[in-house]
Design an enzyme around this catalytic site. Sequence first.
Site, mmCIF file in Angstrom:
data_model
loop_
_atom_site.group_PDB
_atom_site.id
_atom_site.type_symbol
_atom_site.label_atom_id
_atom_site.label_comp_id
_atom_site.label_asym_id
_atom_site.label_seq_id
_atom_site.Cartn_x
_atom_site.Cartn_y
_atom_site.Cartn_z
ATOM 1 N N GLU A 1 7.699 4.500 -21.991
ATOM 2 C CA GLU A 1 8.781 5.476 -22.221
ATOM 3 C C GLU A 1 10.127 4.761 -22.363
ATOM 4 O O GLU A 1 10.969 5.140 -23.168
ATOM 5 C CB GLU A 1 8.828 6.487 -21.067
ATOM 6 N N GLU B 1 -0.903 8.108 -17.664
ATOM 7 C CA GLU B 1 -0.613 8.914 -16.469
ATOM 8 C C GLU B 1 -1.730 9.886 -16.093
ATOM 9 O O GLU B 1 -1.904 10.199 -14.910
ATOM 10 C CB GLU B 1 0.686 9.707 -16.652
HETATM 11 N N1 COA Z 1 3.249 1.688 -9.272
HETATM 12 C C1 COA Z 1 3.123 1.060 -8.093
HETATM 13 N N2 COA Z 1 2.273 0.024 -7.912
HETATM 14 C C2 COA Z 1 1.538 -0.372 -8.971
HETATM 15 C C3 COA Z 1 1.630 0.260 -10.223
HETATM 16 C C4 COA Z 1 2.540 1.329 -10.360
HETATM 17 N N3 COA Z 1 2.706 1.959 -11.516
HETATM 18 N N4 COA Z 1 0.770 -0.357 -11.064
HETATM 19 C C5 COA Z 1 0.183 -1.326 -10.361
HETATM 20 N N5 COA Z 1 0.637 -1.338 -9.100
HETATM 21 C C6 COA Z 1 0.293 -2.270 -8.025
HETATM 22 C C7 COA Z 1 -1.179 -2.198 -7.646
HETATM 23 O O1 COA Z 1 -1.401 -1.193 -6.677
HETATM 24 C C8 COA Z 1 -1.412 -3.587 -7.098
HETATM 25 O O2 COA Z 1 -0.875 -3.608 -5.800
HETATM 26 P P1 COA Z 1 -1.557 -4.498 -4.635
HETATM 27 O O3 COA Z 1 -1.528 -5.894 -5.141
HETATM 28 O O4 COA Z 1 -0.725 -4.220 -3.445
HETATM 29 O O5 COA Z 1 -2.962 -3.975 -4.510
HETATM 30 C C9 COA Z 1 -0.527 -4.466 -7.972
HETATM 31 O O6 COA Z 1 0.452 -3.585 -8.527
HETATM 32 C C10 COA Z 1 -1.264 -5.140 -9.127
HETATM 33 O O7 COA Z 1 -1.981 -4.131 -9.834
HETATM 34 P P2 COA Z 1 -3.472 -4.380 -10.352
HETATM 35 O O8 COA Z 1 -3.954 -3.105 -10.912
HETATM 36 O O9 COA Z 1 -4.279 -5.016 -9.279
HETATM 37 O O10 COA Z 1 -3.213 -5.465 -11.486
HETATM 38 P P3 COA Z 1 -3.937 -5.590 -12.888
HETATM 39 O O11 COA Z 1 -3.348 -6.756 -13.546
HETATM 40 O O12 COA Z 1 -5.421 -5.552 -12.694
HETATM 41 O O13 COA Z 1 -3.560 -4.266 -13.711
HETATM 42 C C11 COA Z 1 -2.097 -2.604 -14.632
HETATM 43 C C12 COA Z 1 -2.237 -4.038 -14.062
HETATM 44 C C13 COA Z 1 -0.647 -2.352 -14.881
HETATM 45 C C14 COA Z 1 -2.906 -2.494 -15.939
HETATM 46 C C15 COA Z 1 -2.681 -1.580 -13.616
HETATM 47 O O14 COA Z 1 -2.106 -1.859 -12.344
HETATM 48 C C16 COA Z 1 -2.382 -0.152 -13.930
HETATM 49 O O15 COA Z 1 -3.076 0.432 -14.720
HETATM 50 N N6 COA Z 1 -1.359 0.417 -13.288
HETATM 51 C C17 COA Z 1 -1.029 1.808 -13.414
HETATM 52 C C18 COA Z 1 -0.330 2.107 -14.698
HETATM 53 C C19 COA Z 1 0.069 3.568 -14.733
HETATM 54 O O16 COA Z 1 -0.727 4.446 -14.540
HETATM 55 N N7 COA Z 1 1.336 3.797 -14.984
HETATM 56 C C20 COA Z 1 1.871 5.113 -15.010
HETATM 57 C C21 COA Z 1 2.446 5.453 -13.708
HETATM 58 S S1 COA Z 1 3.049 7.116 -13.715
#
Ligand code: COA
Length: 687
Positions: A102, A122
């Site tokens: 966004e 999301e």
């Molecule tokens: N908010 C808060 N924490 C987040 C986050 C977010 N949007 N996205 C990831 N994290 C945290 C995870 O909980 C993890 O925390 P930890 O190490 O304490 O367990 C850390 O960041 C790393 O995330 P992880 O998923 O293990 O890394 P990855 O490299 O495998 O994947 C992403 C990275 C970004 C692809 C994946 O974390 C993801 O899909 N995140 C959510 C994205 C999302 O839905 N965004 C919209 C939010 S409204």
Amino acid sequence: MAVHTRREGTTGFVELDAPPVNAIGGDIRKGLLAAVDWAEAEGLDRVILSGRGRMFSAGADIRAFGAPMTEPYLPDVLNRIERSTVPWIAAAHGAALGGGLELMLACRYRIAAPGTRLGLPEVAIGVISGAGGTQRLPRLIGLNKALDLIPAGRSVTAEAAQAIGLIDEVDGDPVAFAELTNAEWLGMKVPVSELNSGELSPEVFEAARRATGQAMPGQTAPQRAIDLIEASQHMPFDDGLIQERAAFLDLSQSAQSRALRHVFFAERAARMPERLAETPRPALERVTVIGTGPVGTGMAFALLMAGLPVTLVSTGADMPCSGRTGLDRHFGHALERGLLTPDTADARRAALTFAEDVAGVAPAGLVLDTSHGSTEEKASALAALQGGLSADAVLATTTALSEIDRLALALPEPSCLIGLHLPDVAGERGLAELLPGAATSDAAIARAFDLAQKVGRVPVLAGASRGSIGQRLLARYAEAAETVLMDGSTPWEVDEAMVAFGFAMGPFEAEDITGLDLAHAERRRQDATRDPNRRYIPIADRMVDLGKLGRKTGAGWYRYPGGGGKVDDPIVADLALEEARYAGVERCDYTAVEIRHRLLLALINEAAEILHEGLAASATDIDLVSVFGLGFPRWRGGLMHYAETLGPTKVLDGLRELSAEDPVAWRPGALIEACAAGGVTFADWRR
Ligand code: COA
């Protein structure tokens, strides 16, 4: 500081800095707003926005969901960026998801490094974008493409994003590329919110609602996303933004979002305990997989995809060629879905060796035995196998319930043996339940964790030496389903009731895939210890006697004419009727609600016992096992999270009511009694 600014000439550089994923919280929002003011006050001709660390931004900070929102709000910050007199350029790498994307949409120009993942995921946490995603994206890429991406929460690579007009450029150094863009031309670029999304007929949106409802049954957020995309075609941008924000706030408080967030964090917290991570052990370099059934070939393929050399050994019980056919199928699907290029597929295949016998196979640090057989057969096969392995090689076996210690007795080196339960659930990552025996060493457990991590499965460590959480739940689930079958329903009715609840598939269809013979063998193992007062449902045994073992024999609880979809089998209904008459059961017509009530209470009661006994370390571990191993709907947060929404008292009342008809099968577990009496949640209960 979560946002850094610096200027070089007339260019401003703004960097997000909130490790590990630049999740957008209050500090970033405030920092961005200040950066807009700063760039304007400095009279810059552009701002280049990028992220420090491994990605641009993973979106809004999910940890802050549920807490009161604080100003400035993200939609206002993004509007301010978009409407600033200084044009902003987004230069992304790694990932720009949710609020991260966004943010890019509010910039005038978008550049991403190759392979960057972009999307609005999301819905996976039960919400929709709350800062213009559903209003800007359709305006930028068109309604059809927005419908393809947003409701499914699908992300695309930078290359695909450029092809659909989501970003302008793909470049290995997006910041340097942004510095070279022409300032005058940049100033003339139209903000995304001022573009027109075009128009589609209401039928297209209806079709999207239906398709999404089928793909993501029961889930609210994807449907709300479609409503908002539809609204974007007629509604002024600012009004659309207000509607979107209201929907976002509403959904973020919903039970579905709470459940999905619970699974999101539980999945990430499921990792090797620190104590084990420090255990010295060699890296996994080569794996031997024994058995060419679905588990063996599936694991061999996953290991090859992880870049490891694999030897796949067939056993006497395997169908000839099943290993090659199984792997061809896996490679074919991966190629079809674009997960592999033909060149990579060839390279991965080159790392695979087939063997008819373990003798002569190259030594491997881990041998995964997926063969079937009685405890005695398995014990002698594993003992022979271990004789040919190096002293520290781990022997992992997909063992049945509570068998691991009996197998270990037969081995020269029992500390190297560990059990694994490796179920697959359509659309999910799959589970690796680790089942150490009393003698299993920490190094062997740690290497089993390494294996799970390599193949991308969610690891759950079951309590030492007490069998598998997933298999215990499955056995009780099957027992409850077969009781309902004997007492009045058909497999079809039972399966439909559970699918309507959100399960990936019903218990009968699922057992047709794993094979009725496996559950049968387990029942025989339990014969000696089964409570003689417990009601025994013999229908499944009759099915096995008739050779109806499931899909592999063309018929099980259902028939599969021509290898196609399932159809009702009248023989099953006849068997149920016959057994009921023989046992003097007065059959009844259960509604779908009654079927669900029984099967879910049976599962919850068993899960509570499992927690009470210490087989599962926490209610969250049971949630993971149920979602990733049983197909329990993720959007209900897993079995114990769901039980929590009912509350221990309601669960207890339900069980007490049913125990009037069968006091043994429905005896409420001690933990449920304790939680109900003490007003304690299942998650807070401590042994
Ligand atoms: N908010 C808060 N924490 C987040 C986050 C977010 N949007 N996205 C990831 N994290 C945290 C995870 O909980 C993890 O925390 P930890 O190490 O304490 O367990 C850390 O960041 C790393 O995330 P992880 O998923 O293990 O890394 P990855 O490299 O495998 O994947 C992403 C990275 C970004 C692809 C994946 O974390 C993801 O899909 N995140 C959510 C994205 C999302 O839905 N965004 C919209 C939010 S409204």
